[in-house]
Design an enzyme around this catalytic site. Structure first.
Site, PDB file in Angstrom:
ATOM      1  N   ASP A  43      -2.520  -3.732   2.584  1.00  0.00           N
ATOM      2  CA  ASP A  43      -1.334  -3.253   3.291  1.00  0.00           C
ATOM      3  C   ASP A  43      -1.319  -1.731   3.369  1.00  0.00           C
ATOM      4  O   ASP A  43      -1.629  -1.052   2.383  1.00  0.00           O
ATOM      5  CB  ASP A  43      -0.109  -3.741   2.502  1.00  0.00           C
ATOM      6  CG  ASP A  43       1.188  -3.581   3.271  1.00  0.00           C
ATOM      7  OD1 ASP A  43       1.360  -4.231   4.297  1.00  0.00           O
ATOM      8  OD2 ASP A  43       2.044  -2.793   2.811  1.00  0.00           O
ATOM      9  N   GLU A  99     -18.666  -7.370  -8.108  1.00  0.00           N
ATOM     10  CA  GLU A  99     -18.854  -8.104  -9.375  1.00  0.00           C
ATOM     11  C   GLU A  99     -18.926  -9.609  -9.130  1.00  0.00           C
ATOM     12  O   GLU A  99     -19.260 -10.378 -10.013  1.00  0.00           O
ATOM     13  CB  GLU A  99     -17.684  -7.820 -10.337  1.00  0.00           C
ATOM     14  CG  GLU A  99     -17.663  -6.413 -10.903  1.00  0.00           C
ATOM     15  CD  GLU A  99     -16.331  -6.070 -11.584  1.00  0.00           C
ATOM     16  OE1 GLU A  99     -15.474  -6.962 -11.778  1.00  0.00           O
ATOM     17  OE2 GLU A  99     -16.148  -4.875 -11.911  1.00  0.00           O
TER      18      GLU A  99
HETATM   19  C1  GLC Z   1       2.740  -3.419   6.547  1.00  0.00           C
HETATM   20  C2  GLC Z   1       3.201  -4.851   6.696  1.00  0.00           C
HETATM   21  C3  GLC Z   1       4.657  -4.856   7.015  1.00  0.00           C
HETATM   22  C4  GLC Z   1       5.404  -4.165   5.893  1.00  0.00           C
HETATM   23  C5  GLC Z   1       4.866  -2.772   5.636  1.00  0.00           C
HETATM   24  C6  GLC Z   1       5.351  -2.205   4.317  1.00  0.00           C
HETATM   25  O1  GLC Z   1       2.805  -2.731   7.745  1.00  0.00           O
HETATM   26  O2  GLC Z   1       2.428  -5.509   7.657  1.00  0.00           O
HETATM   27  O3  GLC Z   1       5.136  -6.164   7.203  1.00  0.00           O
HETATM   28  O4  GLC Z   1       6.759  -4.080   6.210  1.00  0.00           O
HETATM   29  O5  GLC Z   1       3.472  -2.771   5.552  1.00  0.00           O
HETATM   30  O6  GLC Z   1       4.769  -2.861   3.241  1.00  0.00           O
END
Ligand code: GLC
Length: 591
Positions: free
Chosen positions: A241, A290
């Site tokens: 993310d 790993e």
């Molecule tokens: C990313 C995710 C989104 C989330 C953001 C903060 O863009 O896809 O859904 O709100 O990160 O974590």
């Protein structure tokens, strides 16, 4: 599907774009057979079809209106029949859901509303037995404000080592009553929040999502532990993310938001896409290696150029990065060709494979986007204005949207590299626009004023409405007791039950396309068929003569010679009896 063989001449001029080191896709389940042995092939991900599950909205096994791991387990036969190679689970970790689970309380557990670690293991085993790999979302930029470390940081007070794991600052003004900088969070509102003792902490997203301090060795070490924790439980890969946000350089005097906006995003920006973020991913890579096969990762990296994105896809780093270019493009031949060419060139420079995405949990579904007027370069999230207007029927051509979506999907699935599908797109679902304000959950709705919403719409709930499995029943078969977001009446006709076995349904098209793709997939090479790529038409050829031709316009065009394998809409017939490719249609041929 009919298979006429027209007699027009074979393609002449071609241009090739080839990814080095690429191999044919290997491995996963032949749909319908029994337990499948997954191979240790370290390249399994290169051309995989990955199906994104938003766990709270996929299937509810416990009957509380929230999707869960039991629900996923019960639908593995469905996933297997669909023919996907892997699933990616959006966060399922304990969370107060300030941001749909992207606010994680504990990275090494399952939210009790979604399941248990034992159920996770059962799901992982069952997916693997069905020949499906498992990718989980990892959220390293920020935790939730309920994470043990953040609670310790609050309790320990200013200047304590506990605060060092996050980004705390004293405020400006005579008594520190002003935030350390005037920055805005990604969901609107200030990016700094004051705590009781007067200090402020940084949150790039919602206030419940405090940013970690990635200069802190314990933060780094803890994420390595988390990667091993899930890898040991059989997880095959990670979706990372906001991968571009981890490394930050916060000098004593912070720049203003106006100054930040002027700074180039070339690796030196204080907050985004800093070059040293790749040191973090190099450490992660060592952990991935790993395991046998090595664990994989795909970066969600919103960066300023394809060149910057390629760095995340380096084999010394995460190995693959999302390319979101199709998410923001109009349904248009030139745009699609440019995007494909640029991205194949980029992935060739890193040795990674390209990724293709038409829908996900953050954007308006592509069936809806393509039924709306084109953006033509305007800087607005596609679909946002229509949703703000309440989703008026007169503002959309739903039939055309779906027709184009089916054509775009066949185009996508013919490209070299991996395709990321979002749950429900295989049903041809449209965005749900009709969600009453009081039932909206997305912080992007709750934290913005009506004026700020012009870019982002009313948030992302409309793409996260629980899936319809049956025509009738409580929550259309999603569970036994309602759904956490309201489902519209039209879901009945696009339910799995309604589409299953219907030769014209989108579900049948996806199943057939994935089955064929498995048999047709070869090396990661693409050649444009220049003879047939004119005007609104794009034709591409893959090794072995697999040809995909898309008509982005309205008027029917002649098909190249070859055996028609599949088309996203019925073909037409010309006066001489030869088949024609109608507008907004893709056909696959073998030549
Ligand atoms: C990313 C995710 C989104 C989330 C953001 C903060 O863009 O896809 O859904 O709100 O990160 O974590």
């Amino acid at each position: 599907m009919s298979t006429p063989t027209p007699s027009s001449p074979a393609p002449a001029e071609t241009t090739a774009v080839t990814a080095p080191g690429s191999t044919a896709a290997t491995g996963p389940a032949a749909a319908g057979s029994d337990a499948v042995e997954l191979t240790a092939d370290p390249t399994w991900w290169r051309q995989a079809v990955v199906y994104q599950i938003y766990p709270r909205s996929f299937a509810d096994g416990s009957g509380d209106g929230i999707g869960d791991l039991r629900g996923i387990i019960s639908r593995i036969p469905y996933l297997r029949r669909l023919g996907v190679d892997a699933v990616w689970l959006s966060p399922f970790y304990p969370s107060a859901l300030a941001d749909g689970g992207y606010d994680v309380d504990d990275y090494r557990d399952v939210d009790p509303r979604i399941g248990t670690l034992e159920e996770f293991d059962e799901m992982s085993r069952a997916l693997h037995e069905a020949g499906i790999r498992l990718i989980v979302d990892i959220v390293p930029n920020h935790s939730s404000n309920r994470h043990a470390w953040f609670r310790e940081a609050l309790a320990a007070g200013p200047g304590s080592p506990e605060r060092e794991r996050y980004i705390f600052r004293d405020g400006l003004g005579e008594h520190g009553e002003l935030p350390p900088a005037d920055w805005t969070s990604a969901f609107g509102g200030p990016a700094w929040t004051q705590v009781e003792d007067g200090q402020w902490y940084l949150h790039t997203f919602a206030r419940e999502q405090p940013d970690f301090n990635w200069d802190h060795p314990e933060v780094r070490e803890d994420f390595l532990t988390t990667l091993r924790f899930w890898s040991d439980r059989g997880v095959d890969g990670f979706r990372v993310d906001v991968a571009q946000c981890l490394a930050k350089h916060l000098a004593e005097d912070l720049p203003s938001s106006a100054e930040l906006a002027e700074m180039p995003q070339d690796g030196t920006h204080p907050l985004v896409d800093r070059d040293e973020v790749h040191e973090i991913y190099a450490e992660w890579r060592r952990v991935f290696e790993e395991y046998t096969p090595p664990r994989t990762a795909v970066a969600e990296a919103w960066v300023s150029s394809p060149e910057r994105r390629a760095k995340y896809a380096s084999p010394r780093g995460l190995g693959q990065a999302f390319n979101f270019d199709l998410l923001t493009a109009d349904f248009e031949a030139d745009a699609f060709r440019r995007i494909v060419t640029d991205n194949l060139r980029q992935s060739a420079t890193t040795g990674s494979s390209s990724t293709w995405v038409l829908s996900n949990h953050d954007v308006v579904r592509h069936a809806t986007r393509y039924g709306l007027p084109p953006l033509q370069g305007r800087e607005v999230k596609q679909g946002a204005e229509w949703i703000i207007a309440g989703g008026p029927e007169e503002g959309i051509d739903r039939e055309l949207g779906l027709r184009r979506a089916r054509a775009a999907t066949l185009f996508e699935l013919a490209l070299p590299g991996s395709a990321y599908l979002y749950q429900g797109e295989e049903l041809g679902l449209h965005e749900v626009a009709e969600i009453p304000d009081e039932q909206r959950q997305d912080p992007a709705f709750w934290r913005t004023t009506a004026e700020d919403r012009s870019f982002d719409g009313l948030g992302r709930d409309g793409t996260r409405v629980p899936l319809p499995w049956t025509r009738e029943g409580s929550s259309f078969g999603f569970g036994t007791d309602g759904a956490h977001l309201p489902q519209p009446a039209w879901f009945a006709d696009v339910s799995v039950e309604a589409e299953d076995g219907d030769p014209a349904s989108t579900l049948t098209l996806y199943r057939e396309a994935l089955r064929l793709r498995r048999t047709l997939q070869g090396a990661e090479e693409l050649t444009w068929d220049e003879e047939h790529s004119t005007g609104d038409v794009l034709a591409l050829v893959r090794p072995g003569g697999w040809t995909s031709i898309t008509n982005f316009g309205d008027a029917p065009v002649p098909l190249p010679a070859g055996e028609v394998l599949l088309s996203s809409a019925p073909l037409e017939e010309g006066p001489d009896g030869a088949p024609l490719l109608p507008g907004a249609t893709t056909a696959w041929l073998r030549r």
